[in-house]
Write a protein that holds these residues in place. Structure first.
Motif: not given
Length: 67
Positions: A8-17, A19-21, A34-46
């Motif tokens: 799950v950590t690897l999946i969250a890191a992939g989502l961060i990468v 969404n940064v793009s 703004i959707v990408a920023l929210i998803t990045i923040f949620a992935s970091l929380c996870a």
């Protein structure tokens, strides 16, 4: 549990990468950015929550081993 948290950590890191793009640095708080920023923040929380879980399991195992 260890493999689950790593997966799950690897999946969250992939989502961060991903969404940064998707970010538009000229308009960070509009449209898809703004959707990408929210998803990045949620992935970091996870990621943080999963690391806390792994640490607590490790402490629990050490305490049970000494008791």
């Amino acid at each position: 549990m260890k493999y689950f948290t790593i997966l799950v950590t690897l999946i969250a890191a992939g989502l961060i990468v991903f969404n940064v793009s998707m970010l538009d640095f000229n308009n960070l708080f509009e449209g898809q950015s703004i959707v990408a920023l929210i998803t990045i923040f949620a992935s970091l929380c996870a990621i943080i929550l999963l690391q806390v879980l792994r640490f607590s399991k490790r402490v629990d195992q050490k305490l049970k081993g000494n008791a």
